[in-house]
Every structure is written in C-alpha cells, then in structure tokens.
Design a protein around this motif. Structure first.
Motif, PDB file in Angstrom:
ATOM      1  N   ASP A 175       0.834  -1.208   0.000  1.00 32.54           N
ATOM      2  CA  ASP A 175       0.000   0.000   0.000  1.00 32.54           C
ATOM      3  C   ASP A 175       0.868   1.258   0.000  1.00 32.54           C
ATOM      4  O   ASP A 175       0.574   2.237  -0.698  1.00 32.54           O
ATOM      5  CB  ASP A 175      -0.920   0.013   1.220  1.00 32.54           C
ATOM      6  N   THR A 176       1.941   1.224   0.796  1.00 33.41           N
ATOM      7  CA  THR A 176       2.852   2.368   0.853  1.00 33.41           C
ATOM      8  C   THR A 176       3.542   2.585  -0.489  1.00 33.41           C
ATOM      9  O   THR A 176       3.649   3.721  -0.973  1.00 33.41           O
ATOM     10  CB  THR A 176       3.911   2.150   1.948  1.00 33.41           C
ATOM     11  N   GLU A 177       4.005   1.483  -1.094  1.00 30.40           N
ATOM     12  CA  GLU A 177       4.668   1.590  -2.395  1.00 30.40           C
ATOM     13  C   GLU A 177       3.714   2.118  -3.469  1.00 30.40           C
ATOM     14  O   GLU A 177       4.096   2.958  -4.293  1.00 30.40           O
ATOM     15  CB  GLU A 177       5.217   0.219  -2.805  1.00 30.40           C
ATOM     16  N   GLN A 178       2.484   1.648  -3.457  1.00 28.28           N
ATOM     17  CA  GLN A 178       1.516   2.112  -4.451  1.00 28.28           C
ATOM     18  C   GLN A 178       1.192   3.588  -4.263  1.00 28.28           C
ATOM     19  O   GLN A 178       1.009   4.311  -5.245  1.00 28.28           O
ATOM     20  CB  GLN A 178       0.238   1.266  -4.364  1.00 28.28           C
ATOM     21  N   ALA A 179       1.121   4.033  -3.001  1.00 31.30           N
ATOM     22  CA  ALA A 179       0.878   5.454  -2.745  1.00 31.30           C
ATOM     23  C   ALA A 179       2.033   6.310  -3.264  1.00 31.30           C
ATOM     24  O   ALA A 179       1.826   7.377  -3.859  1.00 31.30           O
ATOM     25  CB  ALA A 179       0.673   5.683  -1.248  1.00 31.30           C
ATOM     26  N   LEU A 180       3.268   5.829  -3.055  1.00 33.13           N
ATOM     27  CA  LEU A 180       4.436   6.565  -3.544  1.00 33.13           C
ATOM     28  C   LEU A 180       4.474   6.597  -5.068  1.00 33.13           C
ATOM     29  O   LEU A 180       4.850   7.607  -5.671  1.00 33.13           O
ATOM     30  CB  LEU A 180       5.711   5.914  -3.003  1.00 33.13           C
ATOM     31  N   ILE A 181       4.070   5.495  -5.697  1.00 33.68           N
ATOM     32  CA  ILE A 181       4.043   5.441  -7.158  1.00 33.68           C
ATOM     33  C   ILE A 181       2.987   6.402  -7.709  1.00 33.68           C
ATOM     34  O   ILE A 181       3.226   7.093  -8.707  1.00 33.68           O
ATOM     35  CB  ILE A 181       3.782   4.000  -7.631  1.00 33.68           C
ATOM     36  N   ARG A 182       1.819   6.466  -7.054  1.00 35.35           N
ATOM     37  CA  ARG A 182       0.782   7.417  -7.492  1.00 35.35           C
ATOM     38  C   ARG A 182       1.281   8.851  -7.386  1.00 35.35           C
ATOM     39  O   ARG A 182       1.042   9.675  -8.275  1.00 35.35           O
ATOM     40  CB  ARG A 182      -0.483   7.234  -6.655  1.00 35.35           C
TER      41      ARG A 182
END
Length: 239
Positions: free
Chosen positions: A83-90
C-alpha cells in the motif's frame, strides 16, 4: 572486441535475483521457525506426559497455529508495504505529469550524487525518462520496481508452507520413536534440520557457515532443554 568479463557474465540473470534470494531466505527462516517452535512444544509436552496422543495433538495444534500466525503476519506486513509503495508510485506519477522538468532535474541530481558528471547525469536522466519515466524515477528515487511489487498472498502462502514443512520434522520424529527414545530422536532430527537451515542461510547471506550453524543449533537446543524441564515441572506438579 568483446570484454572477457562481459562474456563470462553474459549468462547470469541480473533481473529479479535479489527478490528471489529474499524469498528463498524467508522460506529458510520460516522453516527454521517451524522446527524450533514445534520442537519446543512437543518436547515440552513429552516432559510432562508419555501419552502419544497428547503430544501429537499439541504438536499439530502448534503447527496449525504457527503456520497461520506467520501467514497472517506476512500478509498484513506485505500488504502495508505494498500500500505504501503504491501510494508513492501514485505520487510519482502525479509529479511526472505536473512537473516533468523538475523531476528530470531531480533524477539527474541523483546520478550526479552517484558520481556521474553533470553532463552525463543529465543525458542519462533524459534518456531513461524518454524510455520509461515512471520506471526510471521510481527505481532511482524510491527503490521500487513498479512492475514487480511483492504480492501479500504469495508471501502468506510461502510462510505458511515453509513453517509447516519445518514443523513436520519434530512431529514425525517424536511420533515414530519409542517412549524412551522419543525426546532424543526429536532432538537429533531437530539438530539435523537446523544444521541444514543454518547452512543454507549462511550461503545465502555469504556468512561463515560454522558460526551460522552453531547459532542455529544452539537456539534450538536451548529451546528444547527449557521447554522439556518446564514440562517435567508441570507434569510432576499436576501429577
């Protein structure tokens, strides 16, 4: 002329090697945990009673509880990480869309800090951005591969299977031995299992094999000694 080192290493897979090693290391550690945890349970119960059914029931319960606990823990942990990685990618996607020039300068700055000249760093940043901006920026700035995020379900299943396989070793060894030998048979099987997991973990981590094995076996032996005498004390008290 082709460089000799390039020919020598041309066959070696460089993509995803770190991830595969991490999975293998996690599997070894899961199996190791299963061996030690369930060995402690069955040896402890064996110190309190000679009833085979009671010992096996405790061991199987420990296997199921431990496997699901590890699987659940891995699922929650990896889900949070994902979830953290996806937020950073967004966020990175938004920045690349709204401020592409600033992002390219930032990428060039990263390569300058790694030792490239300003001109070469700018060229590398520009070419990588043109090829795949998100991939280049996510890997350099965040250390994330957008196309290869860890799966929580994969992590959960890997932990569940690894723990279960490791836990079967003390259960089977104590089940097949006679009453007088079951604790010693379990201890011997656990030592063999922990020696193997210690050897593999040392190879994966490029560490000293002897020290890794000694540490592994030492922890397992201490666990069995303590739980056995706890079982003896409770067996005498309740008896």
């Amino acid at each position: 002329m082709i460089d000799g080192d390039a020919v020598q290493h041309a066959h070696e897979p460089h993509e995803g090697v770190g991830g595969k090693l991490n999975w293998l290391r996690a599997g070894v550690l899961g199996a190791n945990d299963g061996i030690v945890s369930v060995a402690g349970i069955v040896v402890g119960v064996a110190g309190a009673t000679t009833e085979s059914t009671t010992i096996l029931t405790a061991g199987i319960a420990g296997l199921v509880a431990g496997a699901f606990s590890m699987a659940g823990g891995e699922y929650v942990s990896v889900s949070t990480q994902r979830d953290t990685e996806q937020a950073l990618i967004r966020l990175e996607k938004h920045e690349l869309k709204t401020m592409p020039e600033a992002e390219e300068r930032e990428l060039a700055g990263i390569y300058e800090e790694k030792g490239l000249s300003p001109e070469l760093a700018a060229q590398v940043a520009r070419e990588l951005t043109e090829k795949d901006a998100l991939q280049a920026h996510a890997e350099a700035e965040l250390g994330i591969d957008p196309g290869n995020l860890t799966s929580p379900w994969q992590a959960a299943w890997a932990s569940l299977v690894a723990f279960s396989v490791g836990a079967l070793l003390p259960i089977l060894s104590i089940a097949w031995a006679s009453v007088s030998l079951r604790v010693w048979a379990c201890a011997a099987a656990v030592v063999v299992g922990l020696t193997l997991t210690g050897l593999i973990s040392a190879r994966l981590g490029d560490a000293k094999v002897g020290r890794a094995i000694l540490r592994n076996v030492g922890v397992g032996a201490l666990t069995m000694v303590v739980t056995y005498f706890v079982g003896v004390i409770f067996g005498v008290t309740l008896g």
